[in-house]
Structure formats: C-alpha cells, structure tokens
Design a protein around this motif. Structure first.
Motif, PDB file in Angstrom:
ATOM      1  N   SER A  13       0.937  -1.739  -0.239  1.00  0.00           N
ATOM      2  CA  SER A  13      -0.179  -0.398   0.088  1.00  0.00           C
ATOM      3  C   SER A  13       1.350   1.198  -0.073  1.00  0.00           C
ATOM      4  CB  SER A  13      -1.075   0.568   0.955  1.00  0.00           C
ATOM      5  OG  SER A  13      -1.526   1.358   1.116  1.00  0.00           O
ATOM      6  N   ASP A  27      -3.491  -0.740  -4.063  1.00  0.00           N
ATOM      7  CA  ASP A  27      -4.624   0.925  -4.176  1.00  0.00           C
ATOM      8  C   ASP A  27      -5.512   1.149  -5.147  1.00  0.00           C
ATOM      9  OD1 ASP A  27      -2.893   1.495  -1.232  1.00  0.00           O
ATOM     10  OD2 ASP A  27      -1.314   1.577  -2.157  1.00  0.00           O
ATOM     11  N   SER A  44      -2.667  -0.493 -10.449  1.00  0.00           N
ATOM     12  CA  SER A  44      -3.210  -0.384  -9.557  1.00  0.00           C
ATOM     13  C   SER A  44      -3.950  -2.038  -9.684  1.00  0.00           C
ATOM     14  CB  SER A  44      -4.730   0.307  -9.237  1.00  0.00           C
ATOM     15  OG  SER A  44      -5.251  -0.141  -8.758  1.00  0.00           O
TER      16      SER A  44
END
Length: 172
Positions: free
Chosen positions: A59, A91, A112
């Motif tokens: 993250s 994320d 992502s």
C-alpha cells in the motif's frame, strides 16, 4: 484454483499465504491487466521494447512503500528512455494519484491491481489473507524475459535497491 505458497513470507513475523507461482530468472514475464485510472487499463505489451523495473508494494500509504517508490522515482530519472519503472499496488487509482501529487512523483508509473488481482496472481505476490500484493521487485528485459526477482520474506523490510538497479543497468 491458483497455487498457494505458505511458509515463505510474513507480516511482522506472522505467516501469510502468497497466491500464484514463484517466478524465476529466465521465465517469460506473464501478461497483466492493471488500472492506470478507473477506466484505463495497462498491460505488459504497453511497455514493449523497454526494460521494465516493477516495484510491487502492499500500500502506497505506508512508510516503507512510500520510501521505496520515492527511491525508484529518484533513480528513474537517471535510467533513460529505454527503461520504465512501474509501481504496482492494490490501492485504488484515486489513492495512487493523490499520493503521487502530494509526493511529487513524476517518473514512476503507478498501476493498480485492485480490480482483479491479475498481476498479484500471475506474479505470485497476491497475499491471500489481505488481498494486497507482497513487496517484491521484478526486472524484465526488452524481450519480456525476467532478469531479476526479489520476493521479500518480511513485508515490512525494504527491497535490495542496489541489486535491482544493477540488474537494470546491465540491460541498458
């Protein structure tokens, strides 16, 4: 059913399960579908002909992930146009974009894996218990062959930045 690997990784000393195969130097890099934003996807072929340094973080909003991405952003400026540095996390694209703006990150491409975890499963870094991707580094040559792999054993540790960068330098 995807392969599950146990006994090889921890989070603060607690065992976690990685989903997917363990990739090795010499393997062909698996394709992936990741999100640049909510609507736009990226795949391995979007970076064809370039050396790819893939920095995987659990993250972006945690200390080690922040430091790792800043370090590779700094180094990316020195690597030239034949190299792309990708930072991949689960994320949301909104969080990645916000973080990049706040941190002044402009050389690293954040992608992502939130939607399908296709990268995490293909590269053997999806953490089953958390639905995040385990910290790892992959260096892939211009012909999509893996030239360097580091799967970290402890999620909170930093990767070996120098070894990853040396692998990139050997390819450019």
């Amino acid at each position: 059913m995807s392969q599950e690997r146990t006994g090889i990784a921890t989070l603060k000393g607690n065992p976690i399960t990685l989903v997917g195969p363990e990739l090795k130097v010499g393997d062909t890099a698996p394709d992936f579908k990741l999100n640049k934003d909510l609507m736009t996807e990226a795949s391995l072929s979007d970076y064809a002909g370039k050396v790819k340094l893939i920095s995987v973080v659990p993250s972006i909003d945690t200390g080690v992930c922040d430091a790792q991405t800043r370090r590779f952003n700094e180094e990316a400026a020195k690597l030239g146009d034949n190299v792309v540095v990708l930072t991949i996390s689960a994320d949301l694209p909104f969080a990645q974009s916000r973080w990049c703006g706040a941190a002044g990150i402009d050389k690293v491409v954040l992608l992502s894996d939130y939607k399908s975890n296709s990268f995490g499963q293909a590269y053997g870094v999806q953490i089953k218990e958390l639905q995040l991707d385990m910290r790892s580094i992959f260096v892939i040559d211009a012909n999509d062959k893996i030239q360097y792999v580091e799967y970290l054993q402890e999620m909170t540790n930093h990767p070996n930045y120098e070894a990853a960068l040396d692998a990139v330098h050997k390819l450019v």
